[in-house]
Design a protein around this motif. Structure first.
Motif, PDB file in Angstrom:
ATOM      1  N   ARG A  18      46.893   7.413  -7.918  1.00  0.00           N
ATOM      2  CA  ARG A  18      46.632   8.676  -7.607  1.00  0.00           C
ATOM      3  C   ARG A  18      46.127   8.913  -6.279  1.00  0.00           C
ATOM      4  O   ARG A  18      46.372  10.088  -5.579  1.00  0.00           O
ATOM      5  CB  ARG A  18      45.566   9.193  -8.711  1.00  0.00           C
ATOM      6  CG  ARG A  18      46.056   9.312  -9.972  1.00  0.00           C
ATOM      7  CD  ARG A  18      45.111  10.269 -10.890  1.00  0.00           C
ATOM      8  NE  ARG A  18      43.739   9.710 -11.014  1.00  0.00           N
ATOM      9  CZ  ARG A  18      43.299   8.802 -12.065  1.00  0.00           C
ATOM     10  NH1 ARG A  18      44.313   8.781 -13.005  1.00  0.00           N
ATOM     11  NH2 ARG A  18      42.075   8.479 -12.047  1.00  0.00           N
ATOM     12  N   SER A  19      45.011   8.091  -5.833  1.00  0.00           N
ATOM     13  CA  SER A  19      44.552   7.995  -4.700  1.00  0.00           C
ATOM     14  C   SER A  19      45.664   8.266  -3.445  1.00  0.00           C
ATOM     15  O   SER A  19      45.690   8.812  -2.652  1.00  0.00           O
ATOM     16  CB  SER A  19      43.459   7.005  -4.337  1.00  0.00           C
ATOM     17  OG  SER A  19      43.080   6.880  -2.989  1.00  0.00           O
ATOM     18  N   LEU A  20      46.551   7.300  -3.568  1.00  0.00           N
ATOM     19  CA  LEU A  20      47.530   6.932  -2.464  1.00  0.00           C
ATOM     20  C   LEU A  20      48.662   8.226  -2.604  1.00  0.00           C
ATOM     21  O   LEU A  20      49.216   8.411  -1.658  1.00  0.00           O
ATOM     22  CB  LEU A  20      48.362   5.619  -2.662  1.00  0.00           C
ATOM     23  CG  LEU A  20      47.513   4.448  -2.662  1.00  0.00           C
ATOM     24  CD1 LEU A  20      48.350   2.907  -2.595  1.00  0.00           C
ATOM     25  CD2 LEU A  20      47.023   4.351  -1.074  1.00  0.00           C
ATOM     26  N   HIS A 104      36.686   0.115  -1.713  1.00  0.00           N
ATOM     27  CA  HIS A 104      36.475   1.595  -1.687  1.00  0.00           C
ATOM     28  C   HIS A 104      38.017   2.043  -1.279  1.00  0.00           C
ATOM     29  O   HIS A 104      38.675   1.290  -0.494  1.00  0.00           O
ATOM     30  CB  HIS A 104      35.586   1.992  -0.282  1.00  0.00           C
ATOM     31  CG  HIS A 104      33.884   1.788  -1.014  1.00  0.00           C
ATOM     32  ND1 HIS A 104      33.213   2.602  -1.650  1.00  0.00           N
ATOM     33  CD2 HIS A 104      33.282   0.821  -0.272  1.00  0.00           C
ATOM     34  CE1 HIS A 104      32.263   2.136  -1.591  1.00  0.00           C
ATOM     35  NE2 HIS A 104      32.126   0.940  -0.992  1.00  0.00           N
ATOM     36  N   LEU A 105      38.366   3.070  -2.013  1.00  0.00           N
ATOM     37  CA  LEU A 105      39.769   3.514  -1.780  1.00  0.00           C
ATOM     38  C   LEU A 105      40.118   3.973  -0.271  1.00  0.00           C
ATOM     39  O   LEU A 105      41.105   3.562   0.054  1.00  0.00           O
ATOM     40  CB  LEU A 105      39.913   4.473  -2.703  1.00  0.00           C
ATOM     41  CG  LEU A 105      40.180   4.331  -4.110  1.00  0.00           C
ATOM     42  CD1 LEU A 105      39.885   5.779  -5.048  1.00  0.00           C
ATOM     43  CD2 LEU A 105      41.071   3.432  -4.507  1.00  0.00           C
ATOM     44  N   ALA A 110      42.982   2.596   4.840  1.00  0.00           N
ATOM     45  CA  ALA A 110      42.693   2.338   6.196  1.00  0.00           C
ATOM     46  C   ALA A 110      43.555   1.007   6.345  1.00  0.00           C
ATOM     47  O   ALA A 110      44.184   0.826   7.366  1.00  0.00           O
ATOM     48  CB  ALA A 110      41.437   2.352   6.482  1.00  0.00           C
ATOM     49  N   ARG A 111      43.386   0.004   5.398  1.00  0.00           N
ATOM     50  CA  ARG A 111      44.091  -1.310   5.572  1.00  0.00           C
ATOM     51  C   ARG A 111      45.692  -1.119   5.697  1.00  0.00           C
ATOM     52  O   ARG A 111      46.410  -1.612   6.050  1.00  0.00           O
ATOM     53  CB  ARG A 111      43.669  -2.241   4.328  1.00  0.00           C
ATOM     54  CG  ARG A 111      42.154  -2.620   4.351  1.00  0.00           C
ATOM     55  CD  ARG A 111      41.985  -3.455   5.508  1.00  0.00           C
ATOM     56  NE  ARG A 111      40.493  -4.106   5.088  1.00  0.00           N
ATOM     57  CZ  ARG A 111      40.143  -5.120   4.755  1.00  0.00           C
ATOM     58  NH1 ARG A 111      41.181  -6.165   4.715  1.00  0.00           N
ATOM     59  NH2 ARG A 111      38.800  -5.608   4.611  1.00  0.00           N
ATOM     60  N   ILE A 112      46.113  -0.004   4.457  1.00  0.00           N
ATOM     61  CA  ILE A 112      47.635  -0.086   4.516  1.00  0.00           C
ATOM     62  C   ILE A 112      48.172   0.647   5.740  1.00  0.00           C
ATOM     63  O   ILE A 112      49.114   0.165   6.530  1.00  0.00           O
ATOM     64  CB  ILE A 112      47.751   1.124   3.345  1.00  0.00           C
ATOM     65  CG1 ILE A 112      47.475   0.373   2.015  1.00  0.00           C
ATOM     66  CG2 ILE A 112      49.234   1.386   3.547  1.00  0.00           C
ATOM     67  CD1 ILE A 112      47.550   1.318   0.926  1.00  0.00           C
TER      68      ILE A 112
END
Length: 225
Positions: A18-20, A104-105, A110-112
């Motif tokens: 959902r977040s992504l 943390h989402l 940020a990593r993605i």
């Protein structure tokens, strides 16, 4: 941008998905090793989020198979196993990053963005080709410094081509990346052709030097020829 989330924890999987999706990613999920391998064999992804501890296998083994397939997906390992040995082995097998649980989402997002920017955009924050400039973090497009208004799918298609300038793009592969893996179940691609047609019209009207050209029977290519 299309992401594969290989994670057996149903609650975490749903929260991350959902977040992504709110960040405008196309997210496909695999709850186990077997499904993950099937999807990786059949489809292409911009980034794979990979858990190590799966009910029917080890995520590091999946990473090994990915390497043997010579596929170039960005991979971020997300795992409760925060051991130095697992980190080193994962990175040696080709993972781009390692994020221990819980996380943390916002950090995951940020990593993605970081690994995609590093591997697809040569570390640049914007994507440039000819007089087109795309700002992925803000979902903005400019042609000769002037804003170009596109709908979401037109934007996603443009970004896909901008990351592959001058390369022949198979229409099926492009459609999977922009619409998701279920696209292979549709009867025809008329709605995709319509979006590409509209994108080409917008670019031409804005005076863009690159052009999305159809290659009969094969797909499309963004070129300045």
């Amino acid at each position: 941008m299309k992401i594969l989330l290989v994670e057996d924890d149903v609650n975490l999987r749903e929260v991350v998905q959902r977040s992504l999706e709110k960040e405008r990613y196309i997210v496909e999920v695999a709850p186990d090793f077997r499904t993950g391998i099937q999807k990786i064999e059949d489809y292409t992804y911009d980034c794979i989020l990979l858990d190590i501890m799966l009910p029917d296998g080890n995520g590091l083994e999946l990473l090994e198979q990915l390497k043997e397939m010579r596929k170039r997906e960005n991979v971020i390992i997300i795992s409760a196993k925060d051991s130095l040995e697992d980190k080193v082995l994962g990175l040696e097998l080709g993972a781009d990053d390692y994020l221990p649980k819980p996380f943390h989402l916002a950090e995951l997002n940020a990593r993605i963005k970081s690994v995609i920017r590093r591997n697809q955009q040569n570390g640049e924050i914007t994507i440039k080709y000819g007089n087109i400039e795309v700002f992925p973090d803000k979902y903005r497009v400019q042609v000769d410094g002037k804003e170009l208004d596109l709908n979401r799918k037109e934007y996603d298609i443009l970004v896909y081509f901008m990351n592959r300038p001058g390369r022949l793009v198979n229409k099926n592969t492009m459609a999977e990346s922009v619409w998701g893996d279920h696209i292979d179940q549709v009867d025809n691609f008329d709605f995709i052709y319509a979006q590409i047609k509209n994108l080409r019209k917008h670019l031409k009207e804005a005076g863009a030097t690159p052009e999305v050209k159809a290659v009969y029977g094969l797909g499309y290519k963004m070129t300045m020829d």
